[in-house]
Scaffold this motif. Structure first.
Motif, short mmCIF file in Angstrom:
data_model
loop_
_atom_site.label_atom_id
_atom_site.label_comp_id
_atom_site.label_asym_id
_atom_site.label_seq_id
_atom_site.Cartn_x
_atom_site.Cartn_y
_atom_site.Cartn_z
N LEU A 156 1.74 5.26 5.55
CA LEU A 156 0.55 5.92 6.11
C LEU A 156 0.94 7.17 6.89
O LEU A 156 0.34 8.24 6.74
N GLY A 171 -1.72 9.11 -2.89
CA GLY A 171 -2.95 9.68 -2.36
C GLY A 171 -2.66 10.89 -1.50
O GLY A 171 -3.33 11.93 -1.62
N SER A 198 2.18 9.75 4.45
CA SER A 198 1.05 10.34 3.73
C SER A 198 0.34 11.35 4.62
O SER A 198 -0.05 12.44 4.16
N PRO A 201 0.11 3.63 -3.20
CA PRO A 201 -1.21 4.27 -3.11
C PRO A 201 -1.29 5.30 -1.99
O PRO A 201 -1.83 6.40 -2.19
N LEU A 202 -0.73 4.98 -0.84
CA LEU A 202 -0.82 5.93 0.28
C LEU A 202 -0.03 7.20 -0.02
O LEU A 202 -0.51 8.31 0.24
N ALA A 250 -7.45 12.28 -1.03
CA ALA A 250 -6.41 11.26 -0.80
C ALA A 250 -7.03 9.87 -0.82
O ALA A 250 -6.45 8.92 -1.36
N ALA A 263 -5.96 7.07 -3.40
CA ALA A 263 -5.32 5.88 -2.83
C ALA A 263 -6.14 4.62 -3.11
O ALA A 263 -5.57 3.57 -3.44
N ASP A 277 3.98 -0.32 4.98
CA ASP A 277 2.67 0.31 4.79
C ASP A 277 2.40 1.33 5.89
O ASP A 277 1.89 2.43 5.62
N GLY A 293 -4.90 1.76 -5.32
CA GLY A 293 -4.78 0.48 -4.62
C GLY A 293 -5.46 -0.64 -5.39
O GLY A 293 -4.90 -1.74 -5.55
N LEU A 352 0.83 -1.22 0.00
CA LEU A 352 0.00 0.00 0.00
C LEU A 352 0.86 1.27 0.00
O LEU A 352 0.34 2.37 0.11
#
Lengths: 467, 467
Positions: free
Chosen positions: A340, A13, A343, A9-10, A92, A96, A336, A100, A6
């Motif tokens: 996070l 995003g 992000s 994507p995070l 976001a 994301a 991940d 994802g 992830l």
């Protein structure tokens, strides 16, 4: 099934969330959403109108009550920065979740997933405004990911669509599209896997029932069917999609890529059709629905786009290496979590440097002090929300909530603004005492002919007293 | 004779029969007729304005001089029935070749019928009596020629393309869509190295492009043709985007999204096996699907191109076997063809309207207009009607909008009839003495209130005169 990373994507995003935060609050509908949410927080859910003098006390739709409350909570916590923070978070989430789902469709190929998600990011950016509609896109992106997982055999993912729909239905009326997608996916699975039929029936019933767990009950479908099947074309974003406009071209490119990928693809894609075809139909109904298709198409383009390109090149006699999915592309949970946090920091930085005040330059701000209190003002449609928030002592004639006004009120509004033959009769019957309109509106030009007193005049608006 | 050819004739007769039933009513037919008459009377091309007082003497090209002469000749030969017969002939020819192209790919009449009939329904939206009728006929001819040459790899018939384009470029400006069609076949044949058609297609394209230069506008006609294809729908409704929720929109959406479903299910291998030339279908479906939704008058072109793919792909997608066309004995073929000719003859003699439908026009205002000299500001849609029926009053504007009246005159028209700021200046500058508008126009309302004399009115029109 391996768990995809992830990280990308995070981070992507978060980046686009921060980008979305750089625009001041200025949406024409934002203010009535804010006022409605604030009213709900203060005194519970209002089921009748209190903001206008034309439909005062009449029933109103409550299909977006949770979205309105979220906006009002954000404002209560962080003023305009709070509103922008919610917008950034929602953007976001859209990016994301879309990315994802694309990465899940082509594991370990983040560049391909990003490229496949670009149309969705580009098309959704027109809706990066402060409305519950933005939450609807985020919910839809989550729905696409879940049903894709469900198509790969995850019963849990399909079951999760029901609580998602229950939340979505309280946030925004676009949940009807989610029900449609769940139904189409379940029907396709029921055809392909006979043992799935009873579960498909339960899921479809569950999806329908989830939309009724709202204060509107079955009334939720009034708004949804109105927007999807008979969009009010006089509202710009509800207009027929013009494929020669910028968003229309982006949509056309997306649809062209999907068609080409399908034509040159591996076939056997009834599962893809169950998602893409109904969403494409809905997207073509109105300009505001265009992003849905791009969001739904991202996993398909990521999974099959490169292979289709390879097929085209092979047909032309060229040889290219097969680019397989890199299944070792999963990342540890710590990575991940780190993404996070990063992000979140990117988002926080974006909100920190965001505009601190709304941009009300397109609204009649200088007229506020001169507005007559009490009923009697006829205002332009798109300024209704602004007046609800900034001039609560002057109830509006009409505003962006639209559906309460459909019928007599909108007809009368058009008669006066557009100087229809019965405009004087409407003025008298309604008891209109002042008009706040654009200087080029027919009523403003006629009022100048007739020498009506001008209370305020700028290049963008004019406030006139009706003699 | 092949059963598919007989079936194509039957589809053509159905379409031509329907086309015969409608009376002449298109708002542009009248100025096209007037233009054709002028050219026949003066034995020279009409290349400057002689019908309006706002653009008198200004040179222009509609790119349709021969189409206008054909319309005028048809009218001279058979009055209004002559126009209806010309319309029926164009519709019949177009439907025959569109059906034949579809039946080349799907010989089973049952499967082919659905998209062909859908195409006829969409085509009804462009059955107005204008030079575009020639495009309705010529585009399917070119498509059928190209498809026949490509599928059977017999290029001799491509020799017909240059003379067709020579004719088309003088009949109607949409010949550019035909050139795009040829270019797609050229590119596909080149990419996949189809030896039999690669060079002949390229030669045919070059000669066709050269042939389109043989018209009064010279090579500029091509640029004008593409400009016409990309013009906005701001003034002309049929050049605006196609509304998916309209009757024609639902048909085109069903065909485009049906194509997407078929492509997803069949994939490259399935398409190659059942339809052949997968790159060609990708090249055809994507741009013409876009064109159909971008410009509603071109929706029929999209239907012509999509129909073979849908007709052959749908049964393949659900696992039905391919069929070949049955042969029909010569005697039976002759009886069927004779029956069709007889049927159309009876329809023309008995049920075809003998007069135009003028319900949408201010027919009742003509007498009052004839008795009152002065500059007339007229409704856009009625300009052509007035050009033909009230020649003593040169019009302010008419259906030659984008060709002749942009930008100044149409801007003045919009501002004046919408009662924009400065409308009085426009009335004075053009020395407007008479106004013939729909009663709900703000200008009509204001001028009545200001004491202009009402020379006549109905629920549809009002004729006002300056006192």
């Amino acid at each position: 099934m391996s768990r995809p990373s992830l990280v990308i994507p995070l981070l992507v995003g978060g980046f686009f969330g921060a980008v979305a935060a750089q625009t001041a609050v200025k949406d024409t509908d934002f203010f009535w959403h804010l006022a409605t949410g604030q009213q709900t927080l203060a005194g519970g859910l209002a089921r009748t109108d209190v903001f206008s003098w034309t439909v005062f006390g009449e029933r109103i739709l409550t299909d977006q009550w949770l979205g309105d409350v979220m906006i009002a909570l954000a404002y209560a916590v962080g003023s305009w920065s709070g509103v922008i923070a919610v917008r950034a978070l929602a953007v976001a989430a859209v990016v994301a979740l879309t990315l994802g789902a694309a990465l899940h469709a082509r594991p370990g190929r983040p560049l391909i997933a990003v490229l496949a998600s670009l149309p969705a990011i580009a098309l959704s950016h027109y809706a990066w405004t402060d409305r519950p509609e933005l939450f609807g896109y985020a919910m839809f992106a989550a729905m696409v990911w879940l049903v894709r997982l469900g198509q790969r055999g995850s019963g849990l993912a399909l079951a999760a669509t029901i609580p998602l729909l229950a939340i979505w239905s309280n946030l925004h009326g676009s949940s009807a599209l989610g029900v449609g997608v769940v139904t189409a996916v379940c029907l396709e699975r029921a055809i392909s896997v006979p043992s799935f039929r009873s579960r498909a029936a339960l899921l479809i019933l569950g999806a329908l029932a989830a939309t009724l767990v709202t204060p509107s009950g079955i009334g939720i479908w009034t708004s949804s069917s109105g927007h999807f099947l008979a969009p009010p074309r006089f509202i710009q974003e509800e207009g027929v999609p013009d494929l020669r406009s910028e968003p229309g071209l982006l949509f056309a490119v997306t649809l062209g890529l999907v068609l080409t990928t399908a034509l040159l693809g591996r076939g056997g894609g009834l599962a893809d059709a169950a998602i893409l075809v109904p969403v494409a139909f809905v997207s073509l109904t109105a300009t505001r629905h265009l992003p849905f298709f791009a969001i739904a198409a991202a996993p398909f383009l990521a999974a099959d786009g490169v292979d289709a390109l390879g097929s085209a090149l092979r047909l032309a006699g060229l040889r290219i290496p097969v680019l397989a999915a890199n299944v070792s592309g999963s990342a540890p949970r710590a990575a991940d979590f780190g993404a996070l946090v990063a992000s979140g920091l990117i988002l926080a930085a974006g909100v920190a440097i965001a505009p601190r005040a709304p941009d009300v330059s397109s609204f009649p701000q200088a007229a506020l002090a001169t507005l007559p209190p009490g009923p009697g003002l006829l205002n332009r449609y798109e300024w209704g929300g602004f007046l609800i928030w900034y001039a609560p002592a002057t109830p509006v004639f009409v505003d962006g909530r639209l559906f309460p006004y459909v019928g007599d009120t909108l007809d009368d509004y058009r008669s006066v603004i557009g100087l229809h033959p019965d405009w004087r009769e409407v003025l008298a019957r309604r008891g209109i005492r002042a008009v706040l309109v654009g200087p080029s509106d027919a009523i403003a030009v006629r009022a100048a002919d007739l020498g009506w007193p001008v209370l305020v005049r700028t290049e963008k608006y004019v406030l006139l007293r009706v003699p | 004779m092949k059963g598919s050819t007989i079936a194509a004739v039957l589809f053509a007769v159905i379409a031509a029969g329907f086309a015969l039933l409608a009376p002449v009513s298109d708002p542009d037919i009248f100025w096209h007729l007037a233009s054709g008459d002028w050219m026949l009377d003066h034995a020279q091309l009409l290349d400057r304005d002689v019908f309006s007082f706002t653009r008198t003497g200004v040179s222009y090209h509609t790119g349709e001089w021969l189409g206008e002469i054909m319309l005028a000749l048809a009218f001279r030969a058979g009055d209004w029935l002559g126009l209806e017969l010309l319309r029926a002939a164009c519709v019949g020819i177009g439907t025959f070749f569109a059906a034949r192209a579809t039946l080349r790919i799907q010989p089973h009449v049952g499967w082919a019928a659905l998209p062909i009939l859908g195409g006829i329904l969409v085509a009804r939206t462009v059955w107005g009596d204008r030079p575009q009728l020639f495009t309705v006929a010529l585009f399917p001819i070119v498509f059928d020629l190209l498809l026949g040459a490509r599928i059977s790899e017999s290029p001799r018939r491509l020799a017909l393309l240059p003379p067709i384009f020579l004719l088309w470029a003088n009949l109607h400006a949409a010949f550019a869509a035909g050139l795009v069609l040829v270019a797609i076949f050229v590119i596909e044949s080149g990419l996949v190295r189809v030896r039999a058609t690669r060079a002949p297609l390229l030669v045919a394209l070059v000669l066709s492009v050269l042939a389109t230069s043989a018209n009064p506008a010279g090579p500029g006609a091509i640029a004008a043709g593409f400009g016409y294809a990309s013009s906005s729908g701001a003034y002309v409704v049929e050049e605006g985007p196609l509304d998916e929720l309209s009757g024609a929109g639902i048909v085109v959406a069903a065909m485009l999204l049906g194509s997407l479903t078929i492509a997803l299910v069949l994939g490259l291998e399935g398409i190659t096996r059942r339809l052949g030339a997968p790159l060609l279908w990708a090249g055809l479906i994507v741009p013409f699907g876009f064109l159909g939704f971008a410009i509603q008058r071109h929706a029929i072109l999209a239907c012509v191109v999509l129909a073979p793919f849908v007709a052959a792909g749908l049964p393949a997608a659900i696992g039905r076997p391919a069929r070949t066309a049955p042969l029909v004995p010569r005697s039976a073929s002759a009886v069927i063809l004779a029956g069709c000719v007889l049927l159309l003859g009876v329809a023309a003699a008995t049920v075809a309207p003998r007069s135009p439908n003028l319900a949408a026009y201010p027919e009742g205002a003509l007498a009052a207009l004839a008795a009152r000299p002065g500059h007339l500001l007229n409704e856009y849609d009625w300009g052509g009607f007035l050009v033909r029926n009230a020649p003593e009053h040169p019009v302010f504007v008419d259906g030659r909008g984008a060709t002749l009246f942009l930008p100044d005159v149409l801007a003045d028209f919009d501002k004046a009839v919408g009662l924009g700021p400065g409308y009085r200046g426009i009335l004075d500058r053009w020395r407007i003495d008479l106004v013939l508008l729909r009663p709900e126009r703000p200008l009509a309302v204001a001028l009545r209130e200001d004491g202009w004399a009402v020379l006549g009115e109905t629920a549809r029109w009002v004729l006002l005169a300056r006192r």
